[in-house]
Write a protein that holds these residues in place. Structure first.
Motif, PDB file in Angstrom:
ATOM      1  N   GLU A 138       1.368  23.548   2.225  1.00 13.10           N
ATOM      2  CA  GLU A 138       2.251  23.267   1.087  1.00 13.10           C
ATOM      3  C   GLU A 138       2.000  21.909   0.460  1.00 13.10           C
ATOM      4  O   GLU A 138       1.626  20.959   1.151  1.00 13.10           O
ATOM      5  N   ILE A 193       9.165  -2.084  -3.843  1.00 16.96           N
ATOM      6  CA  ILE A 193       8.121  -1.393  -3.061  1.00 16.96           C
ATOM      7  C   ILE A 193       6.773  -2.051  -3.307  1.00 16.96           C
ATOM      8  O   ILE A 193       6.312  -2.132  -4.448  1.00 16.96           O
ATOM      9  N   GLY A 194       6.150  -2.528  -2.245  1.00 18.00           N
ATOM     10  CA  GLY A 194       4.793  -3.075  -2.329  1.00 18.00           C
ATOM     11  C   GLY A 194       4.677  -4.157  -3.386  1.00 18.00           C
ATOM     12  O   GLY A 194       5.604  -4.930  -3.608  1.00 18.00           O
ATOM     13  N   ILE A 221      -5.458  14.794  -6.273  1.00 21.25           N
ATOM     14  CA  ILE A 221      -4.499  15.529  -7.107  1.00 21.25           C
ATOM     15  C   ILE A 221      -3.710  14.578  -8.000  1.00 21.25           C
ATOM     16  O   ILE A 221      -2.830  14.995  -8.739  1.00 21.25           O
ATOM     17  N   VAL A 259       0.115  -1.739  -5.753  1.00 20.34           N
ATOM     18  CA  VAL A 259       0.605  -0.583  -4.999  1.00 20.34           C
ATOM     19  C   VAL A 259       1.441   0.305  -5.910  1.00 20.34           C
ATOM     20  O   VAL A 259       1.315   1.530  -5.896  1.00 20.34           O
ATOM     21  N   SER A 284       4.960  -6.720   6.329  1.00 15.26           N
ATOM     22  CA  SER A 284       4.592  -5.497   5.602  1.00 15.26           C
ATOM     23  C   SER A 284       5.391  -5.311   4.327  1.00 15.26           C
ATOM     24  O   SER A 284       4.952  -4.621   3.416  1.00 15.26           O
ATOM     25  N   GLY A 325       5.789  11.155  -4.746  1.00 13.67           N
ATOM     26  CA  GLY A 325       5.549  12.328  -3.899  1.00 13.67           C
ATOM     27  C   GLY A 325       4.690  11.991  -2.690  1.00 13.67           C
ATOM     28  O   GLY A 325       4.947  12.460  -1.576  1.00 13.67           O
ATOM     29  N   GLY A 326       3.685  11.171  -2.920  1.00  8.60           N
ATOM     30  CA  GLY A 326       2.830  10.751  -1.805  1.00  8.60           C
ATOM     31  C   GLY A 326       3.646  10.020  -0.758  1.00  8.60           C
ATOM     32  O   GLY A 326       3.485  10.236   0.450  1.00  8.60           O
ATOM     33  N   GLY A 327       4.535   9.155  -1.221  1.00  9.84           N
ATOM     34  CA  GLY A 327       5.370   8.384  -0.300  1.00  9.84           C
ATOM     35  C   GLY A 327       6.288   9.301   0.502  1.00  9.84           C
ATOM     36  O   GLY A 327       6.418   9.162   1.719  1.00  9.84           O
ATOM     37  N   SER A 373       9.764   3.583   5.010  1.00 13.91           N
ATOM     38  CA  SER A 373       9.590   3.480   3.554  1.00 13.91           C
ATOM     39  C   SER A 373      10.939   3.605   2.866  1.00 13.91           C
ATOM     40  O   SER A 373      11.904   4.131   3.422  1.00 13.91           O
ATOM     41  N   MET A 419       7.440  20.238   5.298  1.00 14.14           N
ATOM     42  CA  MET A 419       6.325  20.902   4.605  1.00 14.14           C
ATOM     43  C   MET A 419       5.459  21.670   5.596  1.00 14.14           C
ATOM     44  O   MET A 419       5.106  21.155   6.654  1.00 14.14           O
ATOM     45  N   GLY A 426       0.509   4.011  -6.268  1.00 14.85           N
ATOM     46  CA  GLY A 426       1.296   4.812  -5.328  1.00 14.85           C
ATOM     47  C   GLY A 426       2.221   5.774  -6.070  1.00 14.85           C
ATOM     48  O   GLY A 426       2.746   5.459  -7.135  1.00 14.85           O
ATOM     49  N   TYR A 428       7.852  -3.526   4.176  1.00 15.96           N
ATOM     50  CA  TYR A 428       8.616  -2.289   4.381  1.00 15.96           C
ATOM     51  C   TYR A 428      10.010  -2.656   4.875  1.00 15.96           C
ATOM     52  O   TYR A 428      10.281  -3.800   5.230  1.00 15.96           O
ATOM     53  N   LYS A 476      -7.817  17.115   3.016  1.00 11.53           N
ATOM     54  CA  LYS A 476      -6.601  16.336   2.764  1.00 11.53           C
ATOM     55  C   LYS A 476      -6.493  16.123   1.276  1.00 11.53           C
ATOM     56  O   LYS A 476      -7.497  15.851   0.610  1.00 11.53           O
ATOM     57  N   ALA A 515       5.941  12.567   1.037  1.00  8.66           N
ATOM     58  CA  ALA A 515       5.162  13.465   1.892  1.00  8.66           C
ATOM     59  C   ALA A 515       4.648  12.733   3.136  1.00  8.66           C
ATOM     60  O   ALA A 515       4.593  13.294   4.223  1.00  8.66           O
ATOM     61  N   HIS A 516       4.299  11.475   2.934  1.00  9.08           N
ATOM     62  CA  HIS A 516       3.779  10.683   4.047  1.00  9.08           C
ATOM     63  C   HIS A 516       4.882  10.419   5.081  1.00  9.08           C
ATOM     64  O   HIS A 516       4.636  10.356   6.274  1.00  9.08           O
TER      65      HIS A 516
HETATM   66  C1  LIG Z   1       0.262  -3.001   0.445  1.00  8.91           C
HETATM   67  C2  LIG Z   1       1.264  -1.878   0.506  1.00  8.91           C
HETATM   68  C3  LIG Z   1       2.605  -2.178   0.511  1.00  8.91           C
HETATM   69  C4  LIG Z   1       3.544  -1.163   0.553  1.00  8.91           C
HETATM   70  N1  LIG Z   1       4.858  -1.494   0.558  1.00  8.91           N
HETATM   71  C5  LIG Z   1       5.785  -0.508   0.616  1.00  8.91           C
HETATM   72  C6  LIG Z   1       7.174  -0.817   0.603  1.00  8.91           C
HETATM   73  O1  LIG Z   1       7.580  -1.986   0.516  1.00  8.91           O
HETATM   74  N2  LIG Z   1       8.052   0.200   0.686  1.00  8.91           N
HETATM   75  C7  LIG Z   1       7.636   1.498   0.747  1.00  8.91           C
HETATM   76  O2  LIG Z   1       8.469   2.377   0.787  1.00  8.91           O
HETATM   77  N3  LIG Z   1       6.340   1.820   0.737  1.00  8.91           N
HETATM   78  C8  LIG Z   1       5.405   0.842   0.679  1.00  8.91           C
HETATM   79  N4  LIG Z   1       4.087   1.174   0.661  1.00  8.91           N
HETATM   80  C9  LIG Z   1       3.707   2.582   0.802  1.00  8.91           C
HETATM   81  C10 LIG Z   1       3.640   3.303  -0.511  1.00  8.91           C
HETATM   82  O3  LIG Z   1       4.918   3.510  -0.979  1.00  8.91           O
HETATM   83  C11 LIG Z   1       2.948   4.607  -0.236  1.00  8.91           C
HETATM   84  O4  LIG Z   1       1.664   4.299   0.272  1.00  8.91           O
HETATM   85  C12 LIG Z   1       2.763   5.470  -1.450  1.00  8.91           C
HETATM   86  O5  LIG Z   1       3.956   5.846  -2.022  1.00  8.91           O
HETATM   87  C13 LIG Z   1       2.067   6.733  -1.056  1.00  8.91           C
HETATM   88  O6  LIG Z   1       1.794   7.468  -2.217  1.00  8.91           O
HETATM   89  P1  LIG Z   1       0.297   7.769  -2.607  1.00  8.91           P
HETATM   90  O7  LIG Z   1       0.355   8.535  -3.859  1.00  8.91           O
HETATM   91  O8  LIG Z   1      -0.487   6.529  -2.632  1.00  8.91           O
HETATM   92  O9  LIG Z   1      -0.086   8.719  -1.381  1.00  8.91           O
HETATM   93  P2  LIG Z   1      -1.504   8.975  -0.709  1.00  8.91           P
HETATM   94  O10 LIG Z   1      -1.909   7.787   0.068  1.00  8.91           O
HETATM   95  O11 LIG Z   1      -2.443   9.488  -1.700  1.00  8.91           O
HETATM   96  O12 LIG Z   1      -1.092  10.136   0.264  1.00  8.91           O
HETATM   97  C14 LIG Z   1      -0.254   9.910   1.368  1.00  8.91           C
HETATM   98  C15 LIG Z   1      -0.114  11.178   2.193  1.00  8.91           C
HETATM   99  O13 LIG Z   1       0.630  12.147   1.501  1.00  8.91           O
HETATM  100  C16 LIG Z   1      -0.147  13.293   1.223  1.00  8.91           C
HETATM  101  N5  LIG Z   1       0.224  13.684  -0.144  1.00  8.91           N
HETATM  102  C17 LIG Z   1       0.095  12.958  -1.265  1.00  8.91           C
HETATM  103  N6  LIG Z   1       0.625  13.606  -2.300  1.00  8.91           N
HETATM  104  C18 LIG Z   1       1.119  14.761  -1.822  1.00  8.91           C
HETATM  105  C19 LIG Z   1       1.810  15.864  -2.401  1.00  8.91           C
HETATM  106  N7  LIG Z   1       2.123  15.882  -3.686  1.00  8.91           N
HETATM  107  N8  LIG Z   1       2.165  16.872  -1.601  1.00  8.91           N
HETATM  108  C20 LIG Z   1       1.883  16.873  -0.292  1.00  8.91           C
HETATM  109  N9  LIG Z   1       1.235  15.870   0.314  1.00  8.91           N
HETATM  110  C21 LIG Z   1       0.875  14.836  -0.451  1.00  8.91           C
HETATM  111  C22 LIG Z   1      -1.563  12.909   1.431  1.00  8.91           C
HETATM  112  O14 LIG Z   1      -2.360  13.983   1.852  1.00  8.91           O
HETATM  113  C23 LIG Z   1      -1.439  11.856   2.496  1.00  8.91           C
HETATM  114  O15 LIG Z   1      -1.327  12.464   3.743  1.00  8.91           O
HETATM  115  C24 LIG Z   1       3.128   0.187   0.598  1.00  8.91           C
HETATM  116  C25 LIG Z   1       1.773   0.493   0.593  1.00  8.91           C
HETATM  117  C26 LIG Z   1       0.829  -0.533   0.543  1.00  8.91           C
HETATM  118  C27 LIG Z   1      -0.630  -0.187   0.503  1.00  8.91           C
END
Ligand SMILES: Cc1cc2nc3c(=O)[nH]c(=O)nc-3n(C[C@H](O)[C@H](O)[C@H](O)COP(=O)(O)OP(=O)(O)OC[C@H]3O[C@@H](n4cnc5c(N)ncnc54)[C@H](O)[C@@H]3O)c2cc1C
Lengths: 284, 784
Positions: free
Chosen positions: A163, A99-100, A52, A104, A189, A111-113, A121, A159, A108, A191, A27, A115-116
């Protein structure tokens, strides 16, 4: 909250990262804000986690010909701080601020958001409304997918398994467009129970462009195509209210302990109306 | 010399706690330490057919795996320690590890002990438990029904007890009353959410047969006793240490299976063992609060005199009777049905009911918030029915200030009060009349403003011990202090209570500094270690200042009396000729003939020249048992605007006027009120523990359980009145729970007031936007 054992490595290059993406049991991790909770709950148990988040090729905010390009591993914090984005797409900062919390946002990534693809969100609504284009890359090559074809279901996207999301292109807004993000948060949350992004351009008192993205309401964030019917009309109270009703017409809304489907639909109508009203007010 | 009593000095514990240099249980690390993790039932109710540990034992690092079969004959069940009399109480055994049946999601069936936390957790995944699922029941009213599954063989209908209270002639009063109102109220379950989850570290000295347990506890002496019972180790061989404790709100009062099992493993393996709860575990297995379904009625005259109150309450206890659980919805709830009012006729029936859920026990306010809520909702609805201003109705029924001590219909006697004084002050802060005018104007514009008022009093400062015995509490309710003066004049005070956020390291030092005329830096308050501190009964029920404070004062008095004897001897004067002035004993009329506290500390400790018959040393202890409970009171007011389109409640102003008697430290009093009100606003607006029909906890993480956040909270305007209690020598009353007790009905009253034009009389808390919106839709539908 102890994850199952896994190996952790840092990708040294984009090639490393792409290799990781294509490997079974591996992952990628960017900011870890969504993945780490999954690991801790043992809902995800990869054997290898490849970081990454720090790769320069995946970072930064640049002006390009068609719009502003954001590297997938750019943090929310960097989005908030970007002057360029403030000028070209102020809705990004408006949304990101909600957001968060600070921690966070510091870690955060956009792209992670995306992709997830958590169906509650915030950012999906925005990229849908802005008609963003996402660059997906694998060792097989690169392709572009419109945001409006990216979200396929709860935590599911267009994806392929091998990818990575590398870039997000936000096309320049139409002349005179205003934008707005309106959301109702779930108290625990933070969210979105419902979140709505709107883009409205007005010329000579009539709408020339209207786009609405909605998150939280259904099991997939979606683009409300009916908003385009506003084009040519005067954005007054009645018309925007009707547009709001049309935007969620026929949607099968989520239901959980926080909100009934009926209430979510109602909130969505309110949020669409408010977002359209604010965006129209900012247009011109 | 200026006194420190009454001064809002900063908390002395904060530099340590705020810079991360506190020592919490999880910070305790011992050589050779092992880690425990529990295998917990995923079912709310099931027969345990078998527990297979073979695979788990093969995990690298796993040292031992224990099942209920392994432990059942070697330990005793978790005891219930509040055996409320005259209610046919049934407390079936709660095994430390379940072996026949599990009765809630989270009930432990096995414990894995390993060289690391991770290995222990890996082991948990590989314990194979064969369950035969049974029906669940989560609602305490439903659990008493014929169809409901039975949790315990010897508890028919799942009814743990039927407790009654009555005074006056309620049957006749209700039969003849001109006006009656009734409500069905839900007081949902809450999840306490202390910042620090529970944790335990145990070590066993095999040669000495001695057990040491570090544990997150509000009452280490009670935990010593409970561990002694569960582990069959004599009490004098157990040392319990509660280091810094990061909040409890009641959840760290009870004895739990977890810490006893950690001790058991340490004894069995002869190595230290640690366990630290994670948040999901905390939400599943640490006690919950409230959980009432209530049918309540009030009657009175057409002109606003309340004559009677009746209740029928189903109080959920969860799967087993936790340590203090039976006393919460009875003694601490039903006896308070008169609130601050003169209600001559009262009758209450409380059913304690077992359900397939997490055990319920004391949570901030413990019984009194539930009482205050039902009274204040009823008064509001009654006032509306007779078309009187609810403030006028309240004022008319408040116990007059010249009637104290006042015995209410439930039989308890309130110590002191000036309820009208607090009400007047709060109304003045709001300008009640002006707000009503604004409200009327807003209504014409289609805006919904509301005002809620609560006049309350509550019972706290838990003591006296004689009453504790009479109501079946399995312990005393006095408290204690040892004041030890060192040769250099510095002082340590060992207390029986265990402050965990309340600030007695500061306030008790203020008392002692005044007493001895020494700088506060020269005083240290020591709490939490049973090896060092005298027998005490812990910090809960807002009792530590009201019961432990006087103990500190008495012990310090005793030290000072002895110091005075010594001063008279050294100054060759009679004690009668000495006066205490500016931190010295001075011979009256000869200001240069004096002995400071420091002089006397030294001379007493070296004992070169003691008065005849007086022992060396300068130290004294005191056990203080109060003559009654104390009854703080006040008025809270809140104004709100409800957005009827979304159901969102916005708090415009929140005013809290509380009377806890003389305040040792007004800043800490204000802090307690702030914390209590915030917790109450959480309860009123957003907190609720939700189980589905199968007994799964749907609010098992902070993603779904809505603890209030700073950004969601309004400004809280505080003020106080000061009515000393005659019960203790300091005149003080508790202030730890008043905020939670008063704020919940205040907010709900305000929202119901705002929505009165829509014909809404009641909405069950929490008043989330979704709930309020649904109520509005229903009201509109009804009007159509
Ligand atoms: C306390 C808390 C509060 C939050 N509140 C909000 C909110 O109010 N609103 C909201 O929208 N979000 C909220 N979030 C979520 C937050 O926006 C996402 O957790 C964050 O954007 C994910 O990005 P990351 O880089 O941390 O991803 P990661 O946690 O590193 O990865 C998430 C997933 O995406 C995959 N991934 C990551 N980068 C890539 C890439 N470039 N290409 C393909 N796959 C990839 C990973 O393998 C994993 O499966 C909250 C999170 C927390 C912990």
């Amino acid at each position: 909250m102890i994850p199952a054992a896994f190996e952790y490595t840092r990708a040294r290059s984009l090639a490393d990262a792409l290799k990781a993406a294509g490997t079974r049991g591996t992952k990628v991790i960017a900011g870890g804000q969504s993945l780490v909770p999954l690991l801790r709950f043992r809902l995800a148990q990869p054997s290898v986690v490849v970081d990454i988040g720090h790769l320069p090729q995946l970072q930064g905010i640049k002006r390009a010909k068609q719009g502003t390009v954001i590297g997938a591993a750019t943090t929310y914090r960097d989005l908030l701080d970007s002057k360029l984005l403030h000028n070209t797409h102020p809705i990004i900062a408006e949304t990101t601020a909600g957001i968060g919390d600070r921690q966070v946002r510091n870690r955060g990534t956009i792209g992670g958001g995306l992709a997830h693809a958590d169906p509650a969100s915030d950012m999906p609504a925005v990229v849908l409304a802005l008609d963003a284009v996402l660059t997906l890359q694998s060792r097989r090559g690169k392709r572009s997918v419109p945001a409006r074809k990216f979200f396929k279901g709860p935590f599911a996207t267009a994806m392929k398994k091998d990818e990575l999301l590398t870039e997000i292109l936000l096309p320049f807004l139409p002349q005179g467009a205003g934008t707005a993000y309106e959301s109702f948060e779930q108290a625990a949350s933070g969210y979105a129970l419902v979140g709505v992004a709107a883009v409205v351009a007005v010329s000579g008192g009539a709408v020339t462009h209207a786009a609405v993205g909605i998150t939280g309401l259904a099991d997939t964030p979606f683009f409300a195509a009916s908003a385009a019917k506003l084009i040519g009309r005067t954005p007054n109270k009645e018309i925007l209210r009707a547009a709001a009703a049309a935007a969620v017409e026929g949607v099968s809304a989520n239901e959980d302990i926080h909100a009934s489907a009926e209430y979510r639909l109602h909130l969505a109508r309110v949020a669409v109306r408010k977002a359209l009203t604010t965006a129209a007010g900012r247009a011109g | 010399m200026a006194t420190l009593f009454g001064s809002g000095i900063k908390r002395r514990e904060d530099p340590r706690l705020l810079t991360g240099r506190g020592t919490y249980t999880d910070d305790v690390k011992l050589p050779g330490m092992l880690y425990a993790a529990f295998v917990r039932s995923p079912f709310a109710h099931a027969r345990v057919r078998s527990v297979e540990t073979k695979r788990a034992k093969k995990v690298a690092g796993v040292v031992a795996v224990y099942t209920g079969q392994d432990t059942k004959d070697r330990v005793n069940p978790v005891p219930c320690a509040w055996n409320v009399p005259n209610c046919d109480l049934r407390t079936p055994p709660h095994p430390l590890l379940a072996y026949e049946k599990v009765r809630y999601v989270g009930d432990a069936v096995a414990m894995v002990v390993a060289e690391s936390r991770a290995a222990a957790r890996d082991g948990v995944d590989l314990v194979d438990v064969d369950y035969e699922p049974l029906d669940a029941v989560v609602n305490p009213e439903k659990a008493t029904g014929k169809e409901a599954p039975q949790l315990h063989a010897d508890v028919p209908g799942n009814v743990a007890f039927t407790w009654k209270v009555s005074g006056g002639d309620p049957a006749k009063t209700f039969a003849e009353a001109a006006v009656k109102v009734e409500l069905r109220l839900l007081q949902p379950r809450l999840q306490p959410t202390a910042l620090e989850p529970r944790a335990a570290v145990a070590t066993w000295n095999d040669a000495m047969g001695q057990l040491t347990l570090w544990v997150t506890s509000q009452n280490p002496h009670i935990h010593r006793f409970l561990c002694s019972v569960m582990l069959k180790v004599p009490e004098h061989k157990i040392r319990v240490v509660a280091p810094d404790v990061g909040g409890g709100f009641g959840s760290k009062i009870p004895g739990y299976a977890d810490e006893a099992l950690v001790c058991f493993a340490a004894m069995d393996l002869k190595r230290p063992v640690k366990w630290t709860e994670d948040r999901s575990e905390n939400y599943k297995v640490t006690i919950h609060g409230r959980d009432h379904v209530e049918y309540v009625e009030l009657c009175g005259t057409k002109d606003g005199t309340i004559t009677g109150l009746r209740t029928r309450v189903y109080a959920g206890l969860g799967a087993y009777a936790s340590t203090a659980a039976p006393g919460i919805p009875t003694i601490l709830h039903g006896l308070m049905y008169s609130g601050p009012y003169t209600i001559p006729n009262i009758e209450g029936t409380v059913y304690g009911v077992y359900t397939t859920t997490t055990p319920v026990d004391a949570y901030r306010g413990a019984g009194r918030p539930e009482a205050t809520y039902l009274i204040e909702r009823l008064v509001e609805v009654y006032a509306r029915k007779i078309k009187m201003d609810p403030v006028v109705v309240r004022r008319k029924n408040l116990i007059p200030k010249d009637k104290f001590p006042y015995t209410v219909a439930t039989g308890i006697t309130y110590d002191s009060g000036d309820y009208q004084g607090a009400l007047d002050k709060a109304l003045g802060m709001l300008d009640y009349k002006a707000f009503r005018a604004e409200q009327a104007k807003a209504r014409k514009q289609g805006r919904y403003l509301g005002v809620g008022v609560t006049t309350y009093c509550e019972i706290c400062g838990l003591g006296p011990s004689q009453v504790a015995g009479a109501v079946g509490f399995g312990g005393g309710l006095y408290d204690s202090a040892v004041v030890r003066v060192y040769p250099t004049g510095v002082v340590r005070v060992y207390i029986g209570g265990k402050p965990h956020g309340q600030g007695e390291e500061t306030t008790f030092a203020q008392i002692v500094a005044d007493e001895f005329g020494i700088p506060i830096e020269n005083i240290e308050i020591v709490a939490g270690d049973t090896e060092a501190t005298p027998q005490g009964w812990g910090t809960y029920g807002s009792r530590t200042t009201a019961v432990g404070g006087p103990a500190v004062k008495l012990a310090a008095d005793r030290v000072k009396e002895k110091a005075k004897k010594l001063a008279a001897h050294l100054l060759e004067a009679s004690e009668a000729d000495l006066e205490w002035k500016d931190g010295k004993f001075v011979v009256r009329g000869s200001p240069d003939q004096a002995k400071t506290f420091g002089d006397l500390a030294l001379m007493a400790n070296v004992a070169w020249n003691m008065p005849p018959g007086v022992e060396p040393g300068l130290e004294a202890s005191a056990f203080y048992d109060p003559s009654n409970f104390v009854f703080p009171f006040g008025t809270h007011i809140c104004t709100v605007e409800v957005d009827v389109e979304t159901g969102r409640v916005k708090i415009l102003r929140y005013i809290a006027v509380d009377d806890c008697g003389p305040q040792i430290n007004p800043m800490l009093v204000e802090g307690q009120v702030h914390g209590g009100v915030v917790q109450g606003l959480g309860e009123a607006l957003q907190e609720i523990a939700v189980y589905d029909e199968d007994g799964q906890l749907l609010t098992g993480t902070m993603m779904d359980y809505a603890v209030p956040r700073a950004s969601q909270m309004p400004k809280i305007e505080t003020a106080s009145t000061v009515t000393p209690s005659p019960v203790n020598p300091l005149g003080v009353k508790g202030i730890g729970e008043t905020g939670t007790i008063a704020s919940v009905p205040t907010v709900v009253n305000a929202v119901c007031d705002a929505l009165a034009p829509l014909g809404i009389t009641h909405i069950d808390k929490p008043l989330t936007p979704a709930t309020v919106w649904a109520a509005i839709q229903q009201a509109k539908g009804g009007a159509r």
